[in-house]
Design a protein around this motif. Structure first.
Motif, PDB file in Angstrom:
ATOM      1  N   ALA A  80       1.062  -5.197  -6.631  1.00 59.94           N
ATOM      2  CA  ALA A  80      -0.047  -4.178  -6.421  1.00 59.94           C
ATOM      3  C   ALA A  80       0.260  -2.940  -7.535  1.00 59.94           C
ATOM      4  CB  ALA A  80       0.405  -3.457  -5.035  1.00 59.94           C
ATOM      5  N   LEU A  81       1.485  -2.938  -7.885  1.00 61.94           N
ATOM      6  CA  LEU A  81       1.951  -1.768  -8.899  1.00 61.94           C
ATOM      7  C   LEU A  81       0.999  -2.193 -10.296  1.00 61.94           C
ATOM      8  CD1 LEU A  81       5.710  -0.983  -8.006  1.00 61.94           C
ATOM      9  CD2 LEU A  81       3.562   0.614  -7.626  1.00 61.94           C
ATOM     10  N   GLU A 128      -1.368  -4.086 -10.772  1.00 65.98           N
ATOM     11  CA  GLU A 128      -2.796  -4.018 -10.945  1.00 65.98           C
ATOM     12  C   GLU A 128      -3.402  -2.727 -10.978  1.00 65.98           C
ATOM     13  OE1 GLU A 128      -4.055  -5.849  -6.963  1.00 65.98           O
ATOM     14  OE2 GLU A 128      -3.703  -7.782  -7.823  1.00 65.98           O
ATOM     15  N   LYS A 129      -2.466  -1.546 -10.669  1.00 63.58           N
ATOM     16  CA  LYS A 129      -3.173  -0.578 -10.819  1.00 63.58           C
ATOM     17  C   LYS A 129      -2.397   0.123 -12.321  1.00 63.58           C
ATOM     18  CE  LYS A 129      -5.841   0.276  -7.552  1.00 63.58           C
ATOM     19  NZ  LYS A 129      -6.209   0.330  -6.217  1.00 63.58           N
ATOM     20  N   ARG A 142       0.791  -1.267   0.083  1.00 69.78           N
ATOM     21  CA  ARG A 142      -0.121  -0.026  -0.237  1.00 69.78           C
ATOM     22  C   ARG A 142       0.903   1.207  -0.129  1.00 69.78           C
ATOM     23  NH1 ARG A 142      -4.722   0.639   4.471  1.00 69.78           N
ATOM     24  NH2 ARG A 142      -5.483   2.519   3.626  1.00 69.78           N
ATOM     25  N   GLU A 170       1.421   6.282  -7.280  1.00 67.86           N
ATOM     26  CA  GLU A 170       0.514   6.995  -7.784  1.00 67.86           C
ATOM     27  C   GLU A 170       0.632   8.404  -7.869  1.00 67.86           C
ATOM     28  OE1 GLU A 170      -2.664   5.055  -5.049  1.00 67.86           O
ATOM     29  OE2 GLU A 170      -3.337   4.054  -6.729  1.00 67.86           O
ATOM     30  N   LEU A 213       2.549   1.584  -3.310  1.00 67.35           N
ATOM     31  CA  LEU A 213       1.583   1.980  -4.552  1.00 67.35           C
ATOM     32  C   LEU A 213       1.088   3.625  -4.232  1.00 67.35           C
ATOM     33  CD1 LEU A 213      -0.358   1.182  -6.425  1.00 67.35           C
ATOM     34  CD2 LEU A 213      -1.957   0.500  -4.851  1.00 67.35           C
ATOM     35  N   SER A 214       1.161   3.869  -2.933  1.00 66.05           N
ATOM     36  CA  SER A 214       0.805   5.408  -2.796  1.00 66.05           C
ATOM     37  C   SER A 214       1.912   6.318  -3.271  1.00 66.05           C
ATOM     38  CB  SER A 214       0.468   5.587  -1.283  1.00 66.05           C
ATOM     39  OG  SER A 214       1.735   5.551  -0.392  1.00 66.05           O
TER      40      SER A 214
END
Ligand code: PBG
Length: 326
Positions: free
Chosen positions: A179-180, A182-183, A150, A157, A153-154
Motif C-alpha cells: 500500500a505504501l 503504490e502511493k 489503509r 500520507e 497509509l493514512s
C-alpha cells in the motif's frame, strides 16, 4: 596465570574511571522512543492513573510537549490514539481527520525533525476492543489486512516517518508495504512488532488506551509466552514480508528472545519496555521500596545487553534528564 592470586577481577572495578573504561553497554538517548497517548478534545493533559508520570494529551497540547521531548534529545515518539467514536470497522483509525492523523500534522508543524512513529493497530478504534474484524466471535485475519494497510497509509500520507503494526495478523507487513509503495511512499520504513506476546504486562496500557477486549482475550493472535522458536519464525516471516526494523515485546521477561533474535538476524532490533514493566517500577519507587533511577537504568541497560538497538520506553524523558545531569 589464569588463577587467583595472579588473576584478580576486582582490579578493573577499583574506580569509576576504570569501570567506565571497560563498560560493555550503555544506554544512549539516541536509541530511545517515547510513547504518547493522544485523545480527542482540547485543553487536555491528564495523568493516567495506572501509569504515573504519563499523560493523555489532546492535539492542541502537543506542541509544548513535543518541544520538551526534542529538547531532551529524544529522537522519536510513537503515537497511540484514543478516539471518541469506536465501531466494528475501526473507521476512526483511518479517518483523514482522526486523532492520530491530526497529531502527526501538529507534531510535524512544531518539530519537523522529530521522528514520528505510529502504532498501527485497530483495538483502540473497535467497539469490542479486538485488533481486527470480528466474525463469529473470532478475529478474521484476512478481512483485517486491508484496514491495517489503509490505517498505515493514512499515517504516512500526513507525515509519519515510521509505521509500526502491532496487531499480529499474518501478512500485514506485506500488505502495508504494498500500500505504501503504490502511493509513492517507498521510503517509509516498517517497524514490525514481529514477536509480540499475549502478555499480562500490557495491563496499565489497556487502561490508558481503553483497548481492553470486551470478550475473550488476544491469545488467538498474540504469541504464547512460553515459545521462543516460534518468535524466530515470526521474525523470519516479517522480514520476508518487508519489515525494516523488527521488535520483541515485552522486553524484560523476554530478554532471552531479544538475545536469540540479535544473534540470528542482521536487522535493527527494537524492544518494547511495556506499560506493566514501567508501572511496577513506579509503584515500588512510590512506596520507597526501590531506588528508581538506578533501577530504571539497570533495566534499560539489560535490554541493551540482551541485544536491542532501539528501546521504546515510558522512562525516556526521565532517563534523558538523568543522563544529562548525573
Ligand atoms: C495495541 C498495543 C498494545 C500495546 C502496544 N500496542 C496493547 C495490546 O496489545 O493489548 C501495549 C503497550 C504497553 O503495554 O506499553 N495492540
Amino acid at each position: 596465570m589464569t588463577d587467583f592470586p595472579q588473576l584478580r577481577l576486582r582490579r578493573l572495578r577499583r574506580t569509576e574511571a576504570l569501570r567506565g573504561l571497560i563498560r560493555e553497554n550503555r544506554v544512549d538517548i539516541g536509541n530511545l522512543i517515547y510513547p504518547l497517548f493522544i485523545v480527542e478534545g482540547s485543553g487536555i493533559k491528564q495523568e493516567i492513573v495506572s501509569m504515573p508520570g504519563i499523560f493523555h494529551f489532546s492535539v492542541d497540547q502537543l506542541p509544548r510537549e513535543i518541544e520538551e521531548i526534542a529538547k531532551l534529545g529524544i529522537p522519536g515518539v510513537i503515537l497511540f490514539g484514543i478516539p471518541e467514536h469506536k465501531d466494528e470497522i475501526a473507521s476512526s483509525a483511518y479517518h483523514p481527520q482522526g486523532v492520530i492523523q491530526q497529531a502527526i500534522r501538529a507534531i510535524k508543524q512544531s518539530v519537523p525533525e522529530l521522528l514520528v512513529a505510529t502504532d498501527v493497530c485497530l483495538c483502540e478504534y473497535m467497539s469490542h476492543g479486538h485488533c481486527g474484524i470480528v466474525v463469529n466471535g473470532d478475529v478474521d485475519n484476512d478481512q483485517t489486512l486491508p484496514l491495517l494497510a489503509r490505517t498505515a497509509l493514512s499515517h504516512a500520507e500526513v507525515g509519519a516517518d515510521i509505521v509500526a503494526p502491532s496487531d499480529m495478523m499474518d501478512g500485514r507487513v506485506e500488505v502495508i508495504r504494498r500500500a505504501l509503495d503504490e502511493k509513492g511512499l517507498q521510503n517509509i520504513p516498517i517497524l514490525s512488532y514481529a514477536a509480540k506476546y499475549a502478555s499480562a504486562f500490557y495491563g496499565p496500557f489497556r487502561e490508558a488506551a481503553e483497548s481492553t477486549p470486551q470478550f475473550g482475550d488476544r491469545r488467538s493472535y498474540q504469541m504464547d509466552p512460553p515459545n521462543l522458536r516460534e518468535a524466530l519464525r515470526e521474525i523470519e516471516q516479517d522480514i520476508a514480508e518487508g519489515a525494516d526494523i523488527i521488535m520483541v515485546k515485552p522486553a524484560l521477561a523476554y530478554l532471552d528472545v531479544i538475545q536469540q533474535v540479535r544473534g540470528r538476524f542482521n536487522y535493527p532490533l527494537a524492544a518494547y519496555n511495556v506499560s506493566g514493566e514501567y508501572s511496577m517500577v513506579k509503584a515500588a519507587a512510590q512506596q520507597g521500596w526501590l531506588d528508581e533511577k538506578p533501577a530504571v537504568l539497570e533495566i534499560l541497560t539489560a535490554i541493551k545487553r540482551a541485544g536491542a538497538d532501539i528501546i521504546i520506553t515510558y522512562h525516556a524523558k526521565e532517563v534523558s534528564q538523568w543522563l544529562q545531569a548525573p
